[in-house]
Design an enzyme around this catalytic site. Structure first.
Site, short mmCIF file in Angstrom:
data_model
loop_
_atom_site.label_atom_id
_atom_site.label_comp_id
_atom_site.label_asym_id
_atom_site.label_seq_id
_atom_site.Cartn_x
_atom_site.Cartn_y
_atom_site.Cartn_z
N ASP A 1 -11.45 -2.30 -10.16
CA ASP A 1 -11.34 -1.21 -11.11
C ASP A 1 -10.11 -1.31 -12.00
O ASP A 1 -10.11 -0.80 -13.13
CB ASP A 1 -11.32 0.14 -10.37
CG ASP A 1 -12.71 0.60 -9.97
OD1 ASP A 1 -13.70 -0.09 -10.30
OD2 ASP A 1 -12.81 1.66 -9.32
N TYR B 1 -28.04 9.10 0.43
CA TYR B 1 -28.36 8.00 1.35
C TYR B 1 -27.60 8.19 2.65
O TYR B 1 -26.56 8.85 2.69
CB TYR B 1 -28.05 6.63 0.73
CG TYR B 1 -26.66 6.45 0.19
CD1 TYR B 1 -25.59 6.11 1.01
CD2 TYR B 1 -26.41 6.58 -1.17
CE1 TYR B 1 -24.32 5.92 0.50
CE2 TYR B 1 -25.15 6.40 -1.70
CZ TYR B 1 -24.11 6.06 -0.85
OH TYR B 1 -22.84 5.88 -1.36
N GLU C 1 0.86 -1.20 0.00
CA GLU C 1 0.00 0.00 0.00
C GLU C 1 0.89 1.23 0.00
O GLU C 1 1.66 1.45 0.94
CB GLU C 1 -0.91 -0.01 1.23
CG GLU C 1 -1.68 1.28 1.46
CD GLU C 1 -2.48 1.71 0.24
OE1 GLU C 1 -2.18 2.81 -0.29
OE2 GLU C 1 -3.39 0.97 -0.17
N ARG D 1 -17.05 4.71 3.10
CA ARG D 1 -15.95 3.88 2.60
C ARG D 1 -14.90 3.62 3.68
O ARG D 1 -14.35 2.52 3.79
CB ARG D 1 -15.30 4.56 1.40
CG ARG D 1 -14.26 3.75 0.68
CD ARG D 1 -13.76 4.52 -0.54
NE ARG D 1 -14.83 4.77 -1.49
CZ ARG D 1 -15.15 3.94 -2.48
NH1 ARG D 1 -14.48 2.82 -2.64
NH2 ARG D 1 -16.12 4.24 -3.32
#
Length: 378
Positions: free
Chosen positions: A277, A198, A13, A86
């Site tokens: 993705d 939402y 990462e 997220r």
């Protein structure tokens, strides 16, 4: 999922630390089912909101066209429909990673290159000025639409700009009238634009995503947006006062240009594969971007597990099988998302016809049209 199949996993990462980033996301049952099977229900249930319905709204008239029930849907008995921040999903996954000895998360560590090796791959990574080479049986590029792994694997494959820009922001729920903060997903459909709202963070905040056309197409997903620009776009389009009130309540907007990966592109080569993705970035109008990545992970882990059995396939063969198993479904979701975007953005008289069809079908049949997505199991 790979660790549960007996693999040792190293996550590279490049971020120096995991920070609260991004905004809301939707996890329909096809995705949440995978997370529940991993034992994550306890970590996620307290952070997520299970909406009771999806409200399809008219941006011009301000009224509800249809309300599609979610809370009492039998298809969701084994897995919820969740909406959440997220960062809450990231925190739950990080907690599970920290409790799993066979997973090592390396922060501030950037993928740089790879080369084939007799036993797999040599993966080159960099942390600061230190450069390190490490043997691996496989490399999985789950690094997003601007994937560095894909760039090394298929440098000719470039993301394509869709001509659409998404704006996102959050507001405290107590800033809005109660009828607009209930546990539902609101989809406001208007000419050449739409708005989704939402609850997230246990219902304390409302996540907004506004999508409009434009030419700004800078890479990235978190550019600071000018509030007056997005407010002006919806005011000029003649939107109803209620969605404009919601948009006006956001103080800090972020925007990102919507890019996609061309359909039919390759996902694997040798012992390297792309996921999510990086392989198949799509428009977000089916709310399945995260869901498809989670499904990918489930299938990929199952395919790689076959390599550990006596007489099992090679890593390369297993990764090709993963891509073949996923390609048809992902392509259908990509096309569905693109088609739904066009439907959301219809102008009269086509918008009037769309609303009439929705009312004629009714909530149950509208929900049943999603069965092929929501009923998926690994």
């Amino acid at each position: 999922m790979l660790a549960r199949r007996g693999f040792r996993v190293v996550v590279l990462e490049k971020a120096e630390r995991l920070e609260k980033a991004g905004a809301g996301l939707q996890l329909s049952p096809n995705a949440s089912r995978v997370l529940v099977d991993l034992g994550l229900r306890g970590r996620l249930a307290s952070r997520a909101v299970a909406p009771e319905a999806i409200s399809l709204m008219s941006a011009r008239r301000g009224g509800e066209i249809a309300r599609i029930p979610l809370a009492d849907a039998g298809a969701f008995e084994d897995a919820p429909y969740w909406v959440m921040h997220r960062a809450d999903l990231q925190a739950a996954l990080q907690g599970e990673v920290n409790d799993t000895p066979d997973i090592e998360l390396r922060l501030g560590c950037q993928f740089e290159d790879f080369s084939p090796h007799a036993k797999g791959l040599t993966v080159v990574q960099r942390s600061g000025i230190a450069r390190q080479e490490e043997l691996a049986v496989a490399l999985i590029g789950a690094d997003g639409i601007w994937s560095a792994v894909r760039h090394h694997l298929f440098p000719q494959r470039q993301p394509r700009f869709s001509g659409l820009i998404a704006w996102r922001g959050t507001i405290e729920a107590n800033q809005l009238p109660r009828e607009y903060t209930s546990r539902r997903i609101q989809l406001w459909m208007g000419s050449d634009a739409h708005l989704v709202a939402y609850p997230i963070s246990g219902g304390r905040q409302i996540n907004l995503v506004a999508v409009v056309g434009g030419t700004w197409n800078r890479p990235g997903w978190s550019e600071v947006g000018e509030s007056n620009e997005v407010r002006g776009a919806f005011a000029a389009a003649g939107w109803h006062a209620v969605p404009r009130m919601m948009i006006g309540a956001v103080d800090n907007w972020r925007k990102w240009a919507l890019f996609t990966i061309p359909e039919g592109s390759e996902w694997t080569e040798g012992a390297v594969a792309l996921l999510g993705d990086a392989a198949h970035a799509m428009l977000p109008f089916a709310a399945q971007g995260a869901g498809m990545a989670i499904e990918d992970a489930a299938v990929l882990a199952k395919c790689l597990a076959e390599t550990q059995k006596p007489g099992g396939p090679t890593i390369s063969t297993a990764l090709k099988r993963y891509a073949n198993l996923r390609r048809t479904r992902v392509l259908r979701v990509q096309r569905t998302a693109r088609q739904q975007g066009r439907i959301y953005h219809l102008a009269n008289p086509f918008a009037f016809a769309r609303d009439l069809v929705i009312r004629t079908l009714g909530p149950r049949r509208m929900l049943a049209r999603q069965d092929w997505i929501y009923d998926w199991r690994a």
